[in-house]
Write an enzyme that holds these catalytic residues in place. Structure first.
Site, mmCIF file in Angstrom:
data_model
loop_
_atom_site.group_PDB
_atom_site.id
_atom_site.type_symbol
_atom_site.label_atom_id
_atom_site.label_comp_id
_atom_site.label_asym_id
_atom_site.label_seq_id
_atom_site.Cartn_x
_atom_site.Cartn_y
_atom_site.Cartn_z
ATOM 1 N N GLU A 20 0.835 -1.212 0.000
ATOM 2 C CA GLU A 20 0.000 0.000 0.000
ATOM 3 C C GLU A 20 0.863 1.252 0.000
ATOM 4 O O GLU A 20 1.836 1.329 0.764
ATOM 5 C CB GLU A 20 -0.877 0.033 1.276
ATOM 6 C CG GLU A 20 -1.820 -1.134 1.376
ATOM 7 C CD GLU A 20 -2.411 -1.264 2.776
ATOM 8 O OE1 GLU A 20 -2.233 -0.348 3.605
ATOM 9 O OE2 GLU A 20 -3.036 -2.295 3.036
ATOM 10 N N LYS A 78 2.272 4.672 1.083
ATOM 11 C CA LYS A 78 2.263 5.315 2.405
ATOM 12 C C LYS A 78 1.994 6.799 2.190
ATOM 13 O O LYS A 78 2.881 7.545 1.761
ATOM 14 C CB LYS A 78 3.604 5.085 3.102
ATOM 15 C CG LYS A 78 3.617 5.568 4.523
ATOM 16 C CD LYS A 78 4.843 5.055 5.248
ATOM 17 C CE LYS A 78 4.847 5.525 6.690
ATOM 18 N NZ LYS A 78 4.767 6.971 6.824
ATOM 19 N N ASP A 101 1.517 10.668 2.727
ATOM 20 C CA ASP A 101 2.207 11.615 3.592
ATOM 21 C C ASP A 101 1.155 12.542 4.198
ATOM 22 O O ASP A 101 0.898 13.636 3.694
ATOM 23 C CB ASP A 101 3.219 12.405 2.748
ATOM 24 C CG ASP A 101 4.360 12.912 3.588
ATOM 25 O OD1 ASP A 101 4.373 12.634 4.799
ATOM 26 O OD2 ASP A 101 5.248 13.588 3.031
ATOM 27 N N TYR A 146 -6.698 2.347 6.078
ATOM 28 C CA TYR A 146 -5.806 1.200 5.884
ATOM 29 C C TYR A 146 -5.881 0.145 6.988
ATOM 30 O O TYR A 146 -5.247 -0.892 6.867
ATOM 31 C CB TYR A 146 -4.363 1.632 5.672
ATOM 32 C CG TYR A 146 -3.788 2.578 6.707
ATOM 33 C CD1 TYR A 146 -3.546 2.163 8.009
ATOM 34 C CD2 TYR A 146 -3.458 3.882 6.359
ATOM 35 C CE1 TYR A 146 -3.006 3.031 8.948
ATOM 36 C CE2 TYR A 146 -2.914 4.755 7.290
ATOM 37 C CZ TYR A 146 -2.697 4.326 8.582
ATOM 38 O OH TYR A 146 -2.162 5.184 9.508
ATOM 39 N N LYS A 149 10.869 3.433 2.762
ATOM 40 C CA LYS A 149 10.776 4.873 2.527
ATOM 41 C C LYS A 149 11.418 5.256 1.195
ATOM 42 O O LYS A 149 12.420 4.670 0.780
ATOM 43 C CB LYS A 149 11.491 5.639 3.656
ATOM 44 C CG LYS A 149 10.953 5.357 5.043
ATOM 45 C CD LYS A 149 9.506 5.775 5.221
ATOM 46 C CE LYS A 149 9.288 7.238 5.463
ATOM 47 N NZ LYS A 149 9.588 7.706 6.785
ATOM 48 N N CYS A 158 21.081 46.571 -12.240
ATOM 49 C CA CYS A 158 21.137 45.230 -12.829
ATOM 50 C C CYS A 158 22.556 44.671 -12.680
ATOM 51 O O CYS A 158 23.529 45.352 -13.030
ATOM 52 C CB CYS A 158 20.748 45.311 -14.297
ATOM 53 S SG CYS A 158 21.044 43.782 -15.177
ATOM 54 N N CYS A 211 24.014 44.609 -16.546
ATOM 55 C CA CYS A 211 24.247 45.787 -17.399
ATOM 56 C C CYS A 211 24.254 47.093 -16.598
ATOM 57 O O CYS A 211 24.402 48.159 -17.187
ATOM 58 C CB CYS A 211 23.197 45.856 -18.509
ATOM 59 S SG CYS A 211 21.558 46.280 -17.902
ATOM 60 N N CYS A 262 15.045 44.569 -14.523
ATOM 61 C CA CYS A 262 16.120 45.400 -15.080
ATOM 62 C C CYS A 262 15.508 46.220 -16.206
ATOM 63 O O CYS A 262 14.836 45.668 -17.083
ATOM 64 C CB CYS A 262 17.231 44.501 -15.624
ATOM 65 S SG CYS A 262 18.237 45.313 -16.872
ATOM 66 N N CYS A 271 20.832 44.974 -22.241
ATOM 67 C CA CYS A 271 21.305 44.088 -21.174
ATOM 68 C C CYS A 271 21.697 42.745 -21.793
ATOM 69 O O CYS A 271 20.873 42.073 -22.427
ATOM 70 C CB CYS A 271 20.195 43.899 -20.142
ATOM 71 S SG CYS A 271 20.633 42.708 -18.867
#
Ligand code: 5U1
Length: 677
Positions: free
Chosen positions: A116, A118, A120, A228, A317, A411, A414, A429, A435
């Site tokens: 099954e 698991k 979280d 479960y 896991k 920036c 540039c 920027c 640039c």
């Protein structure tokens, strides 16, 4: 339906709504449109308001949440809620199997295991007496938990009254309450829009939602429960194995995991683990491993427990998707439209199956939200293909000397001014195409596969061309000569010839690709296609009024504004002129009013992995053909595109009899509609 007796009508509504709820929330198989459900619910509420003496505690109208509590009460678990031992590799699994076989000495054949996912989430216990939900409790320390009855009552996949018959007088069902990924994204987007705190991951969101003293808050959260096991039970017996026991729970109205399976022997457990590990990211919920249980209850009894964990089960896991590491520095990247993104430079850490040394910090708001300092210990999350993110800071490990992140006023590439536009989270920027970072990004975008598709012009070469001063704008790509290319480091004759041939080929394009390639803000592939289909020619688009732009399906005031800025910019128009003079061309296309778009009025769902297109491209193409693309399958869905790993959405489509096609069929459809894929 006209029913003379209101009590009879109320009972019939209760029955109908309970069945529809079960089909929708437990079986993932909706059978009626939302509108019909809503009408029935409104009628039920009206009858219950008119006749309060008929209001039942297990009525579906009673899921909205009762009065806030001062604090949660305590619950003692009559049968302790166990935890699980962990396995991290095949060897741990072999050892587990050996321990089992040693204890069950009479066993020569492979053992049968229930496998099954698991989830979280948060482990909980639900207690039913005579089929009616009495109490919901958290696991707590396994012996004592918190009474969260009011909150669990708001979760629609938890039956308030058991269905069918043959259930025990007393039945305690255990399982996991979790928040599906889609619900988590929805909740966090809502929080972001309201300027509220976002949750770090679906597990924390589920835990935070269950911990609410006001059940009306929980009722607003997209929580689900999957069962479960059974704890306390009096009055009836259950099947003799785990898998049929779960089926029995399902028949009483509980949701169970559709991925569960029964296998023979530990090698098959490892195969199951591997196959689900590969599909982990395409599941609609987070899982952190697989639980393997000896299937037969008699054998479970024989095996017994050690301290708080059963000998007959183990949780293998997955590699963690979140890890701790240190923030070494924050650097700033400049994107195609000048957006400046703070990027965390990290002490390398193995997370989600790869070594991560950079993670996005998104924007200034996110840095403020995290309140992150250079030197901090941070938690990094990498799930699937998603860019690694810093999700939180371990402030307990912060030293006073750690400096705050300072954002540049100019920036970093540039030195142009940096501005934050009103209503935007991003810093930008203002250097535009002077640039170098924006030049590089604009050229990479222009040459990319879905734009002008200049084969052989990869990111590294673009960077070299800009840094060597050979190219500063997309139009200058077409002024490259063999001689200039050969002057570049590591550029051979063959590569130069190939690149020039690819540039030549790219000149013959389509109007949607050309519009997309220009990189106008907020004009993605789908919008470019809508614009092209709407206006039919570049001339018509370039001279369109704001009102005409807003008539296009995909175009709202923001996109229209960006288009206006582009067409009002002499330098942008100059680039288009130079491209056309260099020979870039496309055939004009037939304009299609929205209602005659091939998929107009249809709702599509894309699920699973699409190897060729990717899900985002598939969605963009479908939208461009007029389809609405939805996230869930319902009776309104016209067609589902399912790739490998498609899970509950595919199952739901099959149950509803909705048309399902694979990626190849989608590619054929797109090509038939003239889309180059
Ligand atoms: N799927 C699944 N998750 N899970 C968690 N089964 C399962 N069993 C558990 C736990 C803690 O405990 C058993 C000992 C019932």
């Amino acid at each position: 339906m006209s029913v003379a007796d209101p009590l009879q009508e109320l009972e019939s509504l209760l029955e109908k709504l309970d069945t529809w709820n079960h089909q929708y929330y437990v079986l993932d198989q909706p059978t009626v449109p939302d509108s019909e459900y809503d009408r029935a619910m409104q009628r039920l509420v009206a009858l219950e308001t008119e006749h309060p003496q008929w209001l039942r505690a297990d009525s579906p109208s009673q899921r909205v949440g009762g009065q806030p509590l001062i604090q949660f009460g305590q619950v003692t678990h009559d049968v302790p809620m166990l935890s699980l031992d962990n396995a991290f590799n095949d060897q741990d699994m072999q050892n587990f199997n050996r321990r089992l076989l040693d204890r069950l000495a009479q066993f020569a054949a492979p053992l049968e295991f229930a496998c099954e996912p698991k989830l979280d989430g948060i482990a909980v216990s639900l207690l039913y007496r005579d089929g009616v939900l009495q109490r919901g409790a958290t696991r707590g320390d396994g012996a004592t938990g918190e009474d969260i009855t009011q909150n669990v009552r708001t979760i629609r996949s938890i039956p308030l009254r058991l269905r069918g018959n043959g259930y025990p007088e007393v039945l305690e069902v255990r399982g996991e309450i979790y928040m599906p990924k889609a619900g988590f994204d929805w909740l966090n987007n809502k929080a972001r829009q309201r300027g509220e705190k976002v949750f770090v991951n679906p597990r924390n969101a589920a835990a935070g939602s269950l911990r609410q003293l006001d059940p009306r808050v929980t009722a607003e959260r997209p929580l689900e429960m999957c069962c479960y096991s059974v704890g306390l039970m009096e009055g009836e017996s259950l099947p003799d194995r785990q898998a049929p026991m779960l089926e029995r729970l399902q028949s009483w109205g509980f949701r169970i995991n559709s991925e569960s399976a029964v296998v023979q022997g530990i090698d098959a457990c490892n195969d199951y683990y591997q196959s689900l590990f590969e599909r982990r990211d395409s599941l609609p919920y987070d899982i952190d491993g697989i639980v393997f249980k000896v299937n037969e209850f008699k054998l479970q009894e024989q095996l017994g427990f050690v301290s708080r964990a059963p000998r007959w089960a183990i949780a293998r896991k997955f590699p963690a998707q979140e890890e701790m590491t240190r923030l070494l520095d924050v650097e700033f990247q400049v994107g195609r439209t000048g957006v400046i993104t703070p990027v965390a430079r990290l002490e390398p850490v193995f997370v989600g199956g790869v070594t991560v040394s950079n993670a996005t910090l998104h924007n200034r708001d996110e840095v403020d939200r995290l309140d992150v300092r250079i030197g901090d210990t941070v938690i990094v999350r990498r799930a699937g293909d998603v860019i690694p993110q810093v999700v939180s800071v371990v402030t307990e490990q912060r030293l006073p000397r750690f400096p705050r992140v300072t954002f540049p006023k100019h920036c970093p590439i540039c030195q142009s001014a940096v501005e934050r536009e009103e209503g935007e989270a991003a810093l930008r920027c203002m250097g535009g195409l002077i640039c170098a970072a924006q030049q590089k990004a604009a050229i990479k975008h222009f040459a990319s596969r879905r734009a002008l598709n200049v084969e052989g012009l990869g990111d590294k070469l673009v960077e070299q061309l800009v840094e060597e001063g050979l190219v500063a704008s997309v139009a200058e790509l077409y002024t490259l000569s063999e001689e200039r290319l050969l002057s570049l480091d590591r550029m051979g004759q063959k590569s130069a010839d190939n690149l020039l041939a690819a540039l030549q080929d790219s000149k013959q394009t389509t109007l949607p690709r050309f519009i997309f390639a220009l990189g106008i803000r907020e004009v993605g592939e789908a919008t470019a296609l809508s614009l092209a289909r709407h206006f039919g020619s570049w001339a018509a688009l370039a001279t369109a009024s704001d009102r005409q732009l807003l008539e296009v399906d995909d175009v709202g005031p923001i996109v229209a504004d960006h288009l206006r800025q582009f067409f009002d910019s002499l330098s942008s128009l100059e680039v288009v002129k130079l491209l056309c003079e260099a020979g870039v061309n496309w055939p004009d296309i037939e304009c299609l009013p929205p209602q005659s778009q091939p998929l107009a009025g249809q709702t599509w769902v894309v699920t699973g992995k699409l190897e060729m297109l990717g899900r985002d491209d598939a969605k963009a193409h479908l939208q461009a053909l007029g389809a609405k693309v939805a996230g869930t399958v319902s009776v309104k869905t016209t067609c589902v595109v399912a790739g490998p790993g498609a899970g509950s959405k595919l199952a739901k489509a099959e149950a509803l009899g909705t048309e399902v096609i694979d990626e190849q069929a989608l590619l054929a459809l797109l090509r038939a509609e003239g889309i180059k894929v």
